[in-house]
Write an enzyme that holds these catalytic residues in place. Structure first.
Site, PDB file in Angstrom:
ATOM      1  N   TRP A   1       0.840  -1.203   0.000  1.00 28.20           N
ATOM      2  CA  TRP A   1       0.000   0.000   0.000  1.00 28.20           C
ATOM      3  C   TRP A   1       0.874   1.251   0.000  1.00 28.20           C
ATOM      4  CZ3 TRP A   1      -3.602   1.387   4.758  1.00 28.20           C
ATOM      5  CH2 TRP A   1      -4.505   2.384   4.372  1.00 28.20           C
TER       6      TRP A   1
ATOM      7  N   HIS B   1      13.159  -3.888   4.639  1.00 31.12           N
ATOM      8  CA  HIS B   1      12.660  -4.290   5.967  1.00 31.12           C
ATOM      9  C   HIS B   1      13.774  -4.151   7.019  1.00 31.12           C
ATOM     10  CE1 HIS B   1       8.972  -5.840   4.341  1.00 31.12           C
ATOM     11  NE2 HIS B   1       9.484  -6.905   3.776  1.00 31.12           N
TER      12      HIS B   1
ATOM     13  N   SER C   1      -1.583 -11.884   9.234  1.00 27.84           N
ATOM     14  CA  SER C   1      -1.310 -11.634   7.818  1.00 27.84           C
ATOM     15  C   SER C   1      -0.095 -12.455   7.364  1.00 27.84           C
ATOM     16  CB  SER C   1      -1.046 -10.133   7.615  1.00 27.84           C
ATOM     17  OG  SER C   1      -0.746  -9.856   6.282  1.00 27.84           O
TER      18      SER C   1
ATOM     19  N   GLY D   1      -6.972  -6.849   3.963  1.00 31.17           N
ATOM     20  CA  GLY D   1      -6.708  -5.424   4.152  1.00 31.17           C
ATOM     21  C   GLY D   1      -7.577  -4.794   5.228  1.00 31.17           C
TER      22      GLY D   1
END
Ligand code: A3P
Length: 318
Positions: free
Chosen positions: A72, A130, A160, A286
Site C-alpha cells: 500500500w 525491511h 497476515s 486489508g
C-alpha cells in the site's frame, strides 16, 4: 544447507557459520546478525545493501516490518512522486505490481548483485527495505534522504504473515501452526526482528529527527487516509498544491491505491514475479482487527503482555 545458503558466496558462507541460527518457516534459517534475525533468503542482499548503498539526498526509503502494508505504502508513494509524469489513468501501477515499481533493496536490488547501477534512476528514487534502523547503511543515516516507516498492530501483522507464508511454503516443508508462529514471535524470531526492536528503533529516530523519519501507522491510514497522504506528500518533498487539492487529487490517489482497487487490477490478480510468486499474495483482506478471527485468548494475552512490556513509553504500542 538449503538452496539459499548454497547460492551464497564463500565470504557469506563463512560468515553464517559464525552466527546463531534458528529454523525458519520456509525450511531455511534466521541468522542473528548485528542483533537482527535475518532470513537466509535476504541475508547476502541485506549485507551488500548495508555495505554498498549510496543514498542521495533526494531519496525516499520506505521501511516496514513485513506484512505491515508495504504494498500500500509503495503504491501511495509512487503515485505521489510520479503524478506529474503520468495521469492516474496511465499510471504504471495499472500494469505493474507496486513491488515492481518500488523494489526492495535487500531482495530485488542487492540480492544477486553487490554493485547494481542505481545512478540513472530519476529523483526522487524510491526504494524499500525491511532492515532495522540499527543496520541501515551509514549513507542513509548521514545523508538528507527521507525515511518513511509504516507499522501495524502486531496481532494483525502476525495473522497476515501466517496466511502469507502458508501460500509460499515449499511443499517439502511442514506447515507452521499459528501457535508456533506466536511462540517464535514472542522469542523475537521474526524476519528482521525482534519486532519490538524494529518498531522502537524507528520510533525513537522519528522522535529525535522528525524531518528525517516519518512514522505512520496502518490503522490510522485505514481510519482516514487523506491527511496521512498529504503528510506523506509534504514529507517526500512533493506537496499537493492548492489547485490539486481543489481538483480532488488527494482523494483520487487515495481511492486509486485503495485495497479494493489495487486488488482487482488484472496485474495483481493474475501477474507473477520472475521467481514465480503470484502478485495476489500481497492482497488478502486489508482489514483492521482480523486477528480476532484467528488468535485464541491465550495467544492474544501472551502477545499483548509482551508488547506492553517491550513498547512501554512509546505510542507505537498499538
Ligand atoms: P492482510 O493479510 O491482513 O489482508 P505487505 O504489503 O507489507 O506485505 O502487507 C500485506 C498486508 O497489507 C495484507 O494484509 C494485505 O491485504 C494488506 N494490503 C495490501 N494492499 C493494501 C492496500 N492497498 N490497502 C490496505 N491494505 C493493503
Amino acid at each position: 544447507q538449503t538452496g539459499e545458503e548454497e547460492r551464497m558466496t564463500d565470504e557469506y558462507q563463512e560468515l553464517i557459520q559464525t552466527l546463531p541460527k534458528e529454523s525458519n518457516w520456509d525450511g531455511g534459517y534466521l541468522y542473528q546478525y548485528q542483533g537482527c534475525w535475518c532470513p537466509s533468503l535476504s541475508f547476502q542482499g541485506l549485507i551488500s545493501f548495508q555495505r554498498h548503498f549510496q543514498a542521495h539526498d533526494t531519496d525516499v526509503i520506505l521501511i516496514t516490518p513485513p506484512k505491515s502494508g508495504t504494498t500500500w505504502l509503495k503504491a501511495l508513494a509512487f503515485a505521489i512522486a510520479n503524478r506529474m509524469h503520468y495521469p492516474l489513468s496511465q499510471s504504471p501501477l495499472l500494469t505493474s505490481n507496486p513491488h515492481h515499481l518500488v523494489p526492495f533493496l535487500e531482495f530485488n536490488i542487492y540480492h544477486e548483485n553487490p554493485f547494481p547501477n542505481l545512478e540513472n534512476i530519476h529523483s526522487p528514487r524510491i526504494f524499500s527495505t525491511h532492515t532495522p534502523y540499527a543496520l541501515l547503511p551509514s549513507s542513509i543515516k548521514d545523508s538528507k534522504c527521507k525515511i518513511v516507516y509504516l507499522c501495524r498492530n502486531p496481532l494483525d501483522r502476525l495473522v497476515s504473515y501466517w496466511h502469507f507464508i502458508g501460500k509460499l511454503r515449499p511443499e517439502t516443508v511442514e506447515a507452521i501452526s499459528l501457535d508456533q508462529l506466536v511462540d517464535m514471535f514472542c522469542r523475537g524470531l521474526t524476519a528482521y526482528g525482534p519486532f519490538w526492536d524494529h518498531v522502537l528503533g524507528y520510533w525513537k529516530a522519528s522522535q529525535e529527527m522528525p524531518n528525517k523519519v516519518l512514522f505512520l501507522q496502518y490503522e490510522d491510514m485505514k481510519v482516514e487516509i487523506v491527511s496521512p497522504l498529504k503528510t506523506l506528500a509534504d514529507f517526500m518533498g512533493c506537496p499537493f498544491s492548492l489547485d490539486e487539492e481543489k481538483q480532488g487529487m488527494v482523494e483520487e490517489i487515495a481511492s486509486f491505491c485503495s485495497f479494493n482497487n489495487l486488488k482487482e487490477l488484472e496485474v495483481n490478480k493474475t501477474g507473477k514475479f520472475h521467481t514465480g510468486k503470484q502478485n495476489n499474495v500481497f492482497f488478502r483482506k486489508g482489514e483492521v482487527g482480523d486477528w480476532a478471527n484467528y488468535l485464541t485468548p491465550g495467544m492474544v494475552e501472551r502477545m499483548e503482555k509482551l508488547m506492553e512490556e517491550k513498547l512501554e513509553g512509546s505510542t507505537s504500542k498499538r
